[in-house]
Motif scaffolding. Sequence first.
Motif, PDB file in Angstrom:
ATOM      1  N   TRP A  85       0.972  -1.178  -0.052  1.00 43.33           N
ATOM      2  CA  TRP A  85      -0.030  -0.056  -0.111  1.00 43.33           C
ATOM      3  C   TRP A  85       0.761   1.231  -0.040  1.00 43.33           C
ATOM      4  O   TRP A  85       1.830   1.298   0.928  1.00 43.33           O
ATOM      5  CB  TRP A  85      -1.055  -0.006   1.129  1.00 43.33           C
ATOM      6  CG  TRP A  85      -1.856   1.326   1.093  1.00 43.33           C
ATOM      7  CD1 TRP A  85      -3.059   1.174   0.454  1.00 43.33           C
ATOM      8  CD2 TRP A  85      -1.623   2.377   1.886  1.00 43.33           C
ATOM      9  NE1 TRP A  85      -3.719   2.542   0.579  1.00 43.33           N
ATOM     10  CE2 TRP A  85      -2.903   3.180   1.591  1.00 43.33           C
ATOM     11  CE3 TRP A  85      -0.588   3.138   2.567  1.00 43.33           C
ATOM     12  CZ2 TRP A  85      -2.991   4.663   1.827  1.00 43.33           C
ATOM     13  CZ3 TRP A  85      -0.981   4.299   3.028  1.00 43.33           C
ATOM     14  CH2 TRP A  85      -2.214   5.100   2.767  1.00 43.33           C
ATOM     15  N   TRP A 155      -4.462   9.457   4.034  1.00 44.74           N
ATOM     16  CA  TRP A 155      -5.579   8.805   3.299  1.00 44.74           C
ATOM     17  C   TRP A 155      -5.654   9.437   2.025  1.00 44.74           C
ATOM     18  O   TRP A 155      -5.069  10.463   1.399  1.00 44.74           O
ATOM     19  CB  TRP A 155      -7.007   9.283   4.077  1.00 44.74           C
ATOM     20  CG  TRP A 155      -7.114  10.632   3.737  1.00 44.74           C
ATOM     21  CD1 TRP A 155      -8.213  11.192   2.863  1.00 44.74           C
ATOM     22  CD2 TRP A 155      -6.555  11.930   4.618  1.00 44.74           C
ATOM     23  NE1 TRP A 155      -8.351  12.593   3.195  1.00 44.74           N
ATOM     24  CE2 TRP A 155      -7.538  12.978   4.233  1.00 44.74           C
ATOM     25  CE3 TRP A 155      -6.090  11.883   5.662  1.00 44.74           C
ATOM     26  CZ2 TRP A 155      -7.279  14.272   4.872  1.00 44.74           C
ATOM     27  CZ3 TRP A 155      -5.750  13.296   6.368  1.00 44.74           C
ATOM     28  CH2 TRP A 155      -6.362  14.585   6.031  1.00 44.74           C
ATOM     29  N   LEU A 161      -4.469   5.049   6.280  1.00 50.15           N
ATOM     30  CA  LEU A 161      -3.262   4.225   7.220  1.00 50.15           C
ATOM     31  C   LEU A 161      -3.353   5.518   8.372  1.00 50.15           C
ATOM     32  O   LEU A 161      -3.129   6.745   8.282  1.00 50.15           O
ATOM     33  CB  LEU A 161      -1.966   4.339   6.662  1.00 50.15           C
ATOM     34  CG  LEU A 161      -1.055   3.790   7.614  1.00 50.15           C
ATOM     35  CD1 LEU A 161      -1.322   2.464   7.854  1.00 50.15           C
ATOM     36  CD2 LEU A 161       0.324   4.312   6.891  1.00 50.15           C
ATOM     37  N   LEU A 175      -0.989   1.423  14.221  1.00 45.52           N
ATOM     38  CA  LEU A 175      -1.698   1.990  13.228  1.00 45.52           C
ATOM     39  C   LEU A 175      -2.757   0.785  12.675  1.00 45.52           C
ATOM     40  O   LEU A 175      -2.581  -0.386  12.658  1.00 45.52           O
ATOM     41  CB  LEU A 175      -0.699   2.339  11.970  1.00 45.52           C
ATOM     42  CG  LEU A 175       0.490   3.397  12.248  1.00 45.52           C
ATOM     43  CD1 LEU A 175       1.161   3.606  11.011  1.00 45.52           C
ATOM     44  CD2 LEU A 175      -0.137   4.503  12.917  1.00 45.52           C
ATOM     45  N   THR A 176      -4.031   1.329  12.003  1.00 45.71           N
ATOM     46  CA  THR A 176      -4.526   0.759  11.207  1.00 45.71           C
ATOM     47  C   THR A 176      -4.422   0.947   9.719  1.00 45.71           C
ATOM     48  O   THR A 176      -4.211   2.233   9.381  1.00 45.71           O
ATOM     49  CB  THR A 176      -6.048   0.508  11.390  1.00 45.71           C
ATOM     50  OG1 THR A 176      -6.644   1.851  11.548  1.00 45.71           O
ATOM     51  CG2 THR A 176      -6.218   0.187  13.226  1.00 45.71           C
ATOM     52  N   LEU A 177      -4.759  -0.139   8.870  1.00 47.05           N
ATOM     53  CA  LEU A 177      -4.585   0.171   7.374  1.00 47.05           C
ATOM     54  C   LEU A 177      -5.967  -0.506   6.708  1.00 47.05           C
ATOM     55  O   LEU A 177      -6.155  -1.684   7.022  1.00 47.05           O
ATOM     56  CB  LEU A 177      -3.509  -0.435   6.697  1.00 47.05           C
ATOM     57  CG  LEU A 177      -3.294  -0.367   5.147  1.00 47.05           C
ATOM     58  CD1 LEU A 177      -3.146   0.985   4.624  1.00 47.05           C
ATOM     59  CD2 LEU A 177      -2.166  -1.256   4.701  1.00 47.05           C
TER      60      LEU A 177
END
Length: 386
Positions: A85, A155, A161, A175-177
């Motif tokens: 990503w 974003w 992210l 973090l979150t993706l």
Amino acid sequence: MSLIRLLILITALNLSGCSPEDQSTTSNAGFAGLGQDADGFQHAEPHQLLTFPTDHVAHPDYRIEWWYLTANLEDNDGDPLGLQWTLFRQALMPPSERPAPTPWAADQLWMAHMAISQGEQHQVAERFGRSHSQAPLNTLQDSQAGVISSPFHAWLDDWQLKASEEADGNDFNHLTLTAYSGEGASRFGYTLKLAAEGPLVLHGEAGFSQKAANGQGSMYYSQPFWQITGDVTLHGETKTVSGRGWLDREWSSQLLDARQSGWDWFSIHLDAGHKLMAFQLRGGGDGEEGSNYRSGTWITPQGQTTSLTNADITMTPLATSVVAGRYIPTRWRLEVPSVDVDVNVEAPYANRWMTTSVPYWEGEVEVSDRASGEPRGEGYLEMTGY
């Protein structure tokens, strides 16, 4: 340099709209024009002090920038899976030429790539966006694309992210993706949690990564210690995954030398806990005409670093594959004698061609000891300009 990261791609997109006269000029300015002059932009130079969380966000006075994640994962059946990503930013004009912010004005172009690879499957998606560098913070979060530091959030539309909900506002370690593309049986994407189990790593000279013998380069750091868990959807089927990730951050205004035709970049997780980033830019070396420029970083399990120069690294293509009508080196010998590394790096699947607006090769690799053939690790390889 992540290898230097593909924001190159964004530059090339801009060049595709040039007049024939402009194209003839930029064709002699390095791969995708990244060796062209960058008058009016801020330049990456040695002795610039990186500070966090400030440098996690965008640097709009530089021409190009990226947030670039790759990951080597396994699904709940134990089968390997790779993903990428990336969020790219490019300034469309120097700071002195930018219009005042209005709902219709934009001086920053954004592009995002995502890919999931498993076995012969390789799914790719791409998105574009825009923003204004002087948008007030209270309106920036409503922009189509952007990056803010507290809480961290990068974003483009709903690909994002961001800091985990349970994380502290300035926490870049959790973090979150989230990114998905397509519908129904063709839907693919992921929802992942990233937890850093080691420190940020500065490459080159305290974060300044030289890219050619004549001195230009980028500001470059990484988070190579991500542990990742979550769900990946491929062809409409969702699987639980876990594994290791590597995030590169880089920004510059004149990334390459005009003689450089592309690059080969490795990020490797060794089974003993060490990590290795190494790249070569084809051309731009200080030796005979056509020589390559190499650099890298050796990283201990605790995050201590040793900078590697051209003299420390040898990269030798061992085998090529025909991919998208091109001959791509998908098996390499990588030697760093000073840290006792002599390994073969091989892509188990050659069909990792990124069918994006400006195409390139990016895929997962397996690492084995050159002498014994025993497995030594895994990682990612990126190649451009072939």
